[in-house]
Enzyme design. Structure first.
Site, PDB file in Angstrom:
ATOM      1  N   ILE A 195     -89.170 -42.698 -34.917  1.00 25.55           N
ATOM      2  CA  ILE A 195     -88.332 -41.732 -35.630  1.00 25.55           C
ATOM      3  C   ILE A 195     -86.906 -42.069 -35.205  1.00 25.55           C
ATOM      4  O   ILE A 195     -86.637 -42.277 -34.017  1.00 25.55           O
ATOM      5  CB  ILE A 195     -88.734 -40.266 -35.287  1.00 25.55           C
ATOM      6  CG1 ILE A 195     -87.825 -39.240 -35.970  1.00 25.55           C
ATOM      7  CG2 ILE A 195     -88.743 -40.012 -33.801  1.00 25.55           C
ATOM      8  CD1 ILE A 195     -88.314 -37.780 -35.771  1.00 25.55           C
ATOM      9  N   SER A 196     -85.997 -42.182 -36.174  1.00 22.32           N
ATOM     10  CA  SER A 196     -84.644 -42.652 -35.872  1.00 22.32           C
ATOM     11  C   SER A 196     -83.867 -41.655 -35.023  1.00 22.32           C
ATOM     12  O   SER A 196     -84.160 -40.458 -35.006  1.00 22.32           O
ATOM     13  CB  SER A 196     -83.873 -42.895 -37.172  1.00 22.32           C
ATOM     14  OG  SER A 196     -84.577 -43.763 -38.026  1.00 22.32           O
ATOM     15  N   GLN A 197     -82.846 -42.192 -34.356  1.00 22.36           N
ATOM     16  CA  GLN A 197     -81.902 -41.374 -33.586  1.00 22.36           C
ATOM     17  C   GLN A 197     -81.299 -40.298 -34.507  1.00 22.36           C
ATOM     18  O   GLN A 197     -80.943 -40.596 -35.653  1.00 22.36           O
ATOM     19  CB  GLN A 197     -80.810 -42.321 -33.086  1.00 22.36           C
ATOM     20  CG  GLN A 197     -79.712 -41.689 -32.274  1.00 22.36           C
ATOM     21  CD  GLN A 197     -78.580 -42.699 -32.026  1.00 22.36           C
ATOM     22  OE1 GLN A 197     -78.486 -43.722 -32.694  1.00 22.36           O
ATOM     23  NE2 GLN A 197     -77.744 -42.395 -31.075  1.00 22.36           N
TER      24      GLN A 197
END
Ligand code: SAH
Length: 229
Positions: free
Chosen positions: A77-79
């Site tokens: 899951i992206s930053q």
């Protein structure tokens, strides 16, 4: 899949008894607004979506930290900052139809869903597509459709899209995605070599159908995988 009504306190927009509210507000203030993402609609969506429910059980306490997190199947899951930046670059309006490539946990789709009419999200790994779809349904996000498939082909049935947001990195911009972008539309996509730093590109298609591209920042995404055919 069993269908289950979302608990009232989990439905989007419902009053919350969420123990992570303070963490989420701090995330938006310190990681996102402080770094220059000031679009009020984007910040409101990031304050609303319960990111801790999109990470694996054992990682809830890290859900609001300033980085990506593993979600299984070697994906992440992206930053939070990158999710907010990409969403802001897309300049969404409430009537937009959006294509997301790389559903992953479903978090980016949930954020987009607060800002637009409809989100179509495609994921190549079937277990991730199924779990994201189930989670989004359980949480009451009714304007997101998740499909298991190959994002290089886009989503022809519902094209063209006002916005296309790609959250895995191809080596070059997939032609089918450019073709499925509406005149006047925006595409946000990380492009570059596998396992190196990529350029986050904002591609805009003008009313005549011509595209322009600008590099925004260096980023690191998982590769957008090709299916052998
Ligand atoms: N947007 C996600 C994070 C995405 S990680 C979130 O909010 O959690 C990138 C995702 O892209 C992974 O789940 C990966 O399986 C998927 N992916 C990689 N190549 C793809 C392709 N060709 N088509 C669709 N999805 C792809």
């Amino acid at each position: 899949m069993t269908t289950q009504a979302p608990p009232a306190d989990m439905a989007p927009g419902a009053p919350s008894q969420d123990p992570f509210v303070a963490d989420r507000l701090a995330m938006v203030a310190e990681q996102i607004a402080a770094r220059g993402v000031t679009d009020a609609r984007v910040l409101a969506a990031m304050r609303e979506v319960p990111r801790h429910l999109f990470v694996p059980d054992g990682m809830r306490d890290n859900a609001y930290a300033d980085g990506p997190l593993p979600i299984g199947h070697e994906q992440t899951i992206s930053q939070p900052y990158i999710v907010a930046l990409m969403t802001a670059l897309a300049r969404t309006t409430p009537t937009d139809i959006v294509l997301e490539v790389g559903t992953g946990s479903g978090y980016q789709a949930a954020v987009l869903s607060r800002l637009v009419a409809r989100v179509c999200s495609i994921e190549i790994l079937e277990p991730l597509a199924r779990s994201a779809e189930a989670l989004l349904r359980r949480l009451g996000y009714t304007n997101i459709e998740v499909r298991h498939g190959d994002g290089y082909q886009g989503w022809p049935e519902d094209a063209p899209f006002d916005v296309i947001l790609v959250t895995a990195a191809p080596e070059s911009v997939p032609a089918a995605l450019v073709a499925q972008l509406k005149p006047g539309g925006r595409m946000v996509i990380p492009v570059g070599p596998v396992s190196r730093v990529q350029d986050l590109l904002l591609i805009e298609k003008d009313r005549s159908g011509a595209t322009t591209s600008r590099s925004v920042i260096p980023v690191r995404f998982v590769p957008m995988v090709k299916t052998s055919r």
